[in-house]
Every structure is written in structure tokens, then in C-alpha cells.
Design a protein around this motif. Structure first.
Motif, PDB file in Angstrom:
ATOM      1  N   LEU A   1      46.637  39.971  39.579  1.00  0.00           N
ATOM      2  CA  LEU A   1      44.992  40.649  39.437  1.00  0.00           C
ATOM      3  C   LEU A   1      44.393  39.480  40.206  1.00  0.00           C
ATOM      4  O   LEU A   1      43.466  39.678  40.928  1.00  0.00           O
ATOM      5  CB  LEU A   1      44.996  41.404  37.838  1.00  0.00           C
ATOM      6  N   SER A   2      44.219  38.372  39.757  1.00  0.00           N
ATOM      7  CA  SER A   2      43.180  37.232  40.076  1.00  0.00           C
ATOM      8  C   SER A   2      43.870  36.485  41.303  1.00  0.00           C
ATOM      9  O   SER A   2      42.993  35.243  41.842  1.00  0.00           O
ATOM     10  CB  SER A   2      43.119  36.041  39.129  1.00  0.00           C
TER      11      SER A   2
ATOM     12  N   GLN B   1      26.797  46.417  39.285  1.00  0.00           N
ATOM     13  CA  GLN B   1      26.720  45.241  39.324  1.00  0.00           C
ATOM     14  C   GLN B   1      28.008  44.511  38.755  1.00  0.00           C
ATOM     15  O   GLN B   1      27.927  42.760  39.771  1.00  0.00           O
ATOM     16  CB  GLN B   1      25.576  44.293  39.711  1.00  0.00           C
ATOM     17  N   ILE B   2      27.825  44.442  37.515  1.00  0.00           N
ATOM     18  CA  ILE B   2      28.551  43.716  37.576  1.00  0.00           C
ATOM     19  C   ILE B   2      30.175  43.906  36.826  1.00  0.00           C
ATOM     20  O   ILE B   2      30.114  44.874  36.384  1.00  0.00           O
ATOM     21  CB  ILE B   2      28.306  42.715  35.600  1.00  0.00           C
ATOM     22  N   HIS B   3      31.118  43.240  37.186  1.00  0.00           N
ATOM     23  CA  HIS B   3      32.453  43.727  36.822  1.00  0.00           C
ATOM     24  C   HIS B   3      33.221  41.952  36.692  1.00  0.00           C
ATOM     25  O   HIS B   3      32.905  41.025  36.531  1.00  0.00           O
ATOM     26  CB  HIS B   3      33.182  43.155  38.515  1.00  0.00           C
ATOM     27  N   TYR B   4      34.294  42.494  35.751  1.00  0.00           N
ATOM     28  CA  TYR B   4      35.010  42.060  34.576  1.00  0.00           C
ATOM     29  C   TYR B   4      36.774  42.305  35.085  1.00  0.00           C
ATOM     30  O   TYR B   4      36.762  43.025  35.826  1.00  0.00           O
ATOM     31  CB  TYR B   4      34.758  42.308  33.207  1.00  0.00           C
ATOM     32  N   LEU B   5      37.480  41.119  35.132  1.00  0.00           N
ATOM     33  CA  LEU B   5      38.579  41.272  35.897  1.00  0.00           C
ATOM     34  C   LEU B   5      39.328  41.414  33.861  1.00  0.00           C
ATOM     35  O   LEU B   5      40.209  38.947  33.596  1.00  0.00           O
ATOM     36  CB  LEU B   5      39.095  40.388  36.668  1.00  0.00           C
ATOM     37  N   ARG B   6      40.221  41.876  33.869  1.00  0.00           N
ATOM     38  CA  ARG B   6      41.399  41.860  33.041  1.00  0.00           C
ATOM     39  C   ARG B   6      42.630  42.627  33.401  1.00  0.00           C
ATOM     40  O   ARG B   6      43.765  42.414  32.507  1.00  0.00           O
ATOM     41  CB  ARG B   6      40.624  42.074  31.764  1.00  0.00           C
ATOM     42  N   THR B   7      42.338  44.129  33.698  1.00  0.00           N
ATOM     43  CA  THR B   7      43.121  44.777  33.601  1.00  0.00           C
ATOM     44  C   THR B   7      43.250  45.578  35.648  1.00  0.00           C
ATOM     45  O   THR B   7      42.382  44.516  36.436  1.00  0.00           O
ATOM     46  CB  THR B   7      42.779  46.810  33.729  1.00  0.00           C
ATOM     47  N   PHE B   8      44.418  46.070  35.790  1.00  0.00           N
ATOM     48  CA  PHE B   8      44.905  46.730  37.022  1.00  0.00           C
ATOM     49  C   PHE B   8      43.563  47.127  37.975  1.00  0.00           C
ATOM     50  O   PHE B   8      43.260  47.238  39.356  1.00  0.00           O
ATOM     51  CB  PHE B   8      45.943  47.431  37.602  1.00  0.00           C
ATOM     52  N   GLY B   9      42.985  48.094  36.993  1.00  0.00           N
ATOM     53  CA  GLY B   9      42.069  49.254  37.556  1.00  0.00           C
ATOM     54  C   GLY B   9      40.981  47.892  37.728  1.00  0.00           C
ATOM     55  O   GLY B   9      39.988  48.193  38.684  1.00  0.00           O
ATOM     56  N   ASP B  10      40.317  46.929  36.715  1.00  0.00           N
ATOM     57  CA  ASP B  10      39.462  46.304  37.491  1.00  0.00           C
ATOM     58  C   ASP B  10      39.808  45.201  38.722  1.00  0.00           C
ATOM     59  O   ASP B  10      38.443  45.218  39.293  1.00  0.00           O
ATOM     60  CB  ASP B  10      39.322  44.893  36.407  1.00  0.00           C
ATOM     61  N   SER B  11      40.822  45.064  39.163  1.00  0.00           N
ATOM     62  CA  SER B  11      41.360  44.441  40.254  1.00  0.00           C
ATOM     63  C   SER B  11      40.790  44.981  41.390  1.00  0.00           C
ATOM     64  O   SER B  11      40.022  44.800  42.228  1.00  0.00           O
ATOM     65  CB  SER B  11      42.841  43.404  40.055  1.00  0.00           C
TER      66      SER B  11
END
Length: 488
Positions: A149-150, A227-237
Motif C-alpha cells: 500500500l505504501s 486535509q489529513i490522510h493516514y495510511l493503514r488500509t487499502f481504502g486509505d491508500s
């Protein structure tokens, strides 16, 4: 090992003592070249991400590979070796009376749909478990390749269909009842029941907790959720990919592995990237100042701008103000400042907690029949002599596999050496072992030449080794740590 072909397929011929084996040439994880790997006993290990396969059957014995490799019958005639017909692939074991004598549970519930949860469900069926098997996941997507994902997915070089770890029909074929978008409200370990937020109840004979970790979320003055994104899930990516389509500049908060991999992926898309972090060097706490400086220079050569020894104070529209007073323009912000284990369910159930769920060498918690694996588990590590908890994908998958075997009564100790990899543009870093603190850092080779091994030592013990362009040495280090012979 020798690389060749049989009937147009790439084959690796392996000699071990007087025996010769013929196996498929590519790892089933990311297609790593097994001919460049390491033979350990009756197994071969992939040089890229340390998956392990049986030379005799081709079975994938240890994650991250889950699928077997092909094997061919080998015949020796005089002084020549002939590769004959391809052998049948390994099939899931059948439940036998001897297996059932181990007091198999009549049902197993797995809470968590990440790498540990899927690896456990997969191993239960491979080991012949034929009882009811339910996986409860709060995620809307079936288990997927989280490290991607990352990396490649975020960079735009891996399509959506690469990300699921298994096709959807796999779960029906293996009779795995996969409950997506389902959150567990509470556990009753005395009555052996799991209750969902919607009120539905599941009883279990054995329970595996694999709830993983969740991003540490920052409270930033003036910031709005969009404005702020976190990356943990497929949806986040996916959300970051969608935002990146029209973005010109991004601020990444945090010089963690996730933060820096996000920076590399977004730079690959041609977006200006600024990294803000309180550390003096990226990843200094995990990999030391020397490797931290190398990684920083690597990113700066690609155009990433660092604001270190600094933090974000406030966000006002597209203006990010730092504690130092510096103002930065940003179309959006990605925060990657670490994760914390998801322990709420375990705490509510009364399990023993110590900065993670305390488990024994068999990954069983303080309550009999309840196991934990992955980012939440703190286990007695035989290599360091300490109880440790690590947030590595391969460790989570391997723990899921071992927990599954122990649910079936195998009593297999979890003694794998921790391993992870990190990708930054065209540079991959492999890391084996576990070093939270060290006395000395020794570098063999040259960082700038991108060919080296970095050892983290405490006294005469080597706790961990990070390698660049030395995949075989990484495998050899892992094997030496497993045998207890690494005292370099």
C-alpha cells in the motif's frame, strides 16, 4: 544450485548431500529468484523476503509466500541427472484420527483480517482442520498485501488486482466464513463468545486475536479531516492515490518507514514532497544515524525536502505552519508517525497486557485456548532473551501460521528471527533480528555504493543486521541467528 529449464519452464536444480531436487525457479510471493537464495536443511529460502519452501514437496513452509512452488521428479543415471515429469502439488492434509486425538476445537474464530489472520486461517485448512472457521474483520476489503500500500500500489506501478492476498472464491472453497465490515464489541473468554457491535454472537472452541495496530493520530490546530490522510488500509491508500491525481505538493509528517515510503511513492508520481519530523535524522532510532543519513540523502537526491528537528504547529487551508515558524504550502498532508497496538478487546476481556498482549512461546495468552498474533503480541524471543513486540508484516504472518498449528495441538514454539524489508525508490533494505538499543554500529561495505551490511551490536552479540544489495548475506545472517551461532 543451478538454474535451467525443463519443458520451457525455469527450474532450479538443488543438490543437498547425495540428493538432488528440481524446483520452480521463482518464489510465489513476489517472484524472487530462488537460485540466488539459501538452502537450509530440506528447504530453500527466497533472497528477497525470506519465504521458505520444502525441497521435497514445494510447500510454502513460512510466510510471506503462501502458495507452493512446483517440483519435478529427478532421476540419476550414471553420472547424469535427468529432470523428469512434474509432480502433483501438495494438497491440504485430511483430518485423520491421529489429528483429531489432539483435541481439536469444534470451532475457531479469528478476530482480524490482516496478514496474521489470513495466514492462520490458511494454515488451519492446510493442516486438515475441518471444523467451523470464522474470520471477523473490521475492514471492508478481504485480506490484502499491506506492505504494497505504501510502495508499488501508491507509486502507481501495482494495479488493484495485485493487492488481495487471495481471490474471493478462496474463502468459499476453504470454508472460511469471512465477515467483512464487522466490528467486535466484546469478548467473553469464560463463556467463549465473541459479540459483534450489531449484536450477533459467535461461540468458539479456540480464539485467535489478530487485531493489528492503528495509526497514531495527531491533533493539529486548524486541520480538518479532508486535509489529513493516514495510511493503514487499502481504502486509505486509494484515498491518497485519488488526492494525488490533482496534487502538486504534499507534506508528509513523520520520517517513519511508512512516511518515507509514502514520500518515495509520491515523488515517483512527480509530486513535490516535504517531510517534517522531530528526529535529527530519518529512522535514526531504528537504524542509527549512519543509515539514517544515507536514507535522507537518497530521498534528497530524488527531490524530497526535509524539515527535521521540527513539528507541525497548525494547518490553515493549504498553509502548514511549523513550530520553527516556517510555513509550507500543501495540497494535502499525510501523517505517518507510527502505530499503536489495538488492545481494547483484550483489555476488556481481562487478558494480561504489557504494552501488548502477553503470550507464551506458543503464542497463547493468559487464558487457555485464546491466542494472539501480529502487531499486538508480546512474546518471549529466544534470540534476544527478552519479551518483544514488533510491527513487521512477515512476523505477523508467521505468527498466524504458528498459532494455527498450536490451536490444533502441535505445541510449536514461535522462534523465528524477526525480518522486514523497506523499499525506497530502487533501494531495498532488508533487516533481520531485533535491536531496540545497541552499543555499536559496524558497517561492512559502503553505504554510498549501496552495497553493505550494517550490524547492531551489544557487547559481543550481534542483535540485528540491515543489508543493502546483499540478499544472500541477509539469509545467512537469519540462519545463523536461528542456530544461535552469530557472535560476530
Amino acid at each position: 544450485m543451478a538454474l535451467g529449464q525443463a519443458d520451457g519452464e525455469d527450474v532450479v536444480l538443488v543438490r543437498r548431500g547425495s540428493e538432488v531436487f528440481a524446483i520452480g525457479a521463482q518464489c510465489t510471493h513476489y517472484h524472487g529468484p530462488l537460485s540466488e537464495g539459501l538452502v537450509v536443511g530440506d528447504t530453500v529460502r527466497c533472497p528477497w523476503h525470506h519465504a521458505c519452501f520444502s525441497l521435497r514437496t514445494g510447500e510454502a513452509l513460512r510466510a510471506p509466500a503462501l502458495d507452493s512452488i512446483a517440483c519435478w521428479r529427478v532421476e540419476k543415471v550414471d553420472d547424469k541427472i535427468f529432470v523428469r515429469e512434474k509432480l502433483a502439488p501438495p494438497v491440504p492434509k485430511r483430518a485423520t484420527s491421529s489429528v483429531k486425538m489432539r483435541s481439536q476445537p469444534d470451532s475457531v474464530v479469528i478476530v482480524g483480517g490482516g496478514g496474521a489472520g489470513l495466514a492462520a486461517a490458511d494454515m488451519l485448512r492446510r493442516e486438515g482442520y475441518d471444523g467451523a472457521l470464522t474470520t471477523i474483520s473490521a475492514d471492508d476489503s478481504p485480506p490484502y498485501d499491506r506492505p504494497n500500500l505504501s510502495k508499488d500500489f501508491l507509486a502507481g506501478t501495482a494495479p488493484d488486482d495485485w493487492i488481495p492476498l487471495r481471490p474471493r472464491d478462496f474463502y468459499a472453497e476453504r470454508r472460511i466464513d469471512l465477515k467483512l465490515g464487522s466490528r467486535v464489541a466484546s469478548l467473553d473468554v469464560q463463556k467463549k463468545r465473541v459479540q459483534l457491535e450489531d449484536g450477533k454472537m459467535y461461540e468458539y472452541g479456540a480464539l485467535l486475536l489478530a487485531t493489528g495496530a492503528e495509526p497514531v493520530r495527531l491533533k493539529i490546530e486548524g486541520a480538518v479531516d479532508s486535509q489529513i490522510h493516514y495510511l493503514r488500509t487499502f481504502g486509505d491508500s486509494r484515498a491518497i492515490v485519488a488526492k494525488a491525481a490533482a496534487a502538486k505538493r504534499v507534506v508528509v509528517v513523520g520520517a517513519s518507514f511508512i512516511g518515507l515510503e509514502v514520500a518515495a511513492s509520491l515523488r515517483s508520481r512527480g509530486i513535490d514532497v516535504i517531510v517534517v519530523a522531530p528526529e535529527h535524522q530519518p529512522l535514526e532510532r531504528v537504524m542509527g544515524p549512519e543509515l539514517g543519513l544515507f536514507i535522507r540523502k537518497l530521498h534528497e537526491a530524488k527531490g524530497v525536502v526535509f524539515h527535521l528537528d521540527d513539528t507541525v504547529l497548525r494547518i490553515n487551508g493549504q498553509t502548514v505552519t511549523l513550530k520553527s515558524g516556517t510555513t509550507l504550502g500543501a495540497d494535502f498532508v499525510v501523517v505517518g508517525v507510527g502505530v499503536k497496538p489495538s488492545l481494547t478487546l483484550a483489555e476488556g476481556a481481562g487478558l494480561t497486557i504489557d504494552r501488548g498482549i502477553v503470550v507464551n512461546e506458543y503464542l497463547e495468552t493468559s487464558v487457555s485456548g485464546v491466542y494472539a498474533a501480529g502487531d499486538i503480541a508480546r512474546w518471549p524471543d529466544p534470540h534476544s532473551g527478552e519479551r518483544i513486540r514488533v510491527e513487521h508484516w512477515v512476523v505477523a504472518e508467521r505468527q498466524g501460521q504458528v498459532a494455527a498449528k498450536n490451536i490444533l495441538g502441535h505445541r510449536e514454539r514461535f522462534d523465528a528471527v524477526p525480518f522486514f524489508w523497506s523499499q525506497h525508490y530502487d533501494v531495498a533494505i532488508n533487516y533481520v533480528g531485533h535491536a531496540e538499543r545497541w552499543d555499536a554500529v559496524e558497517i561492512d561495505g559502503n553505504l554510498d555504493a549501496r552495497n553493505c551490511a550494517v550490524s547492531y551490536k551489544q557487547g559481543d552479540r550481534t542483535l540485528a543486521v540491515a543489508t543493502i544489495s546483499r540478499d544472500l548475506q541477509s539469509l545467512q545472517t537469519e540462519a545463523a541467528m536461528e542456530s544461535g551461532h552469530l557472535r560476530l
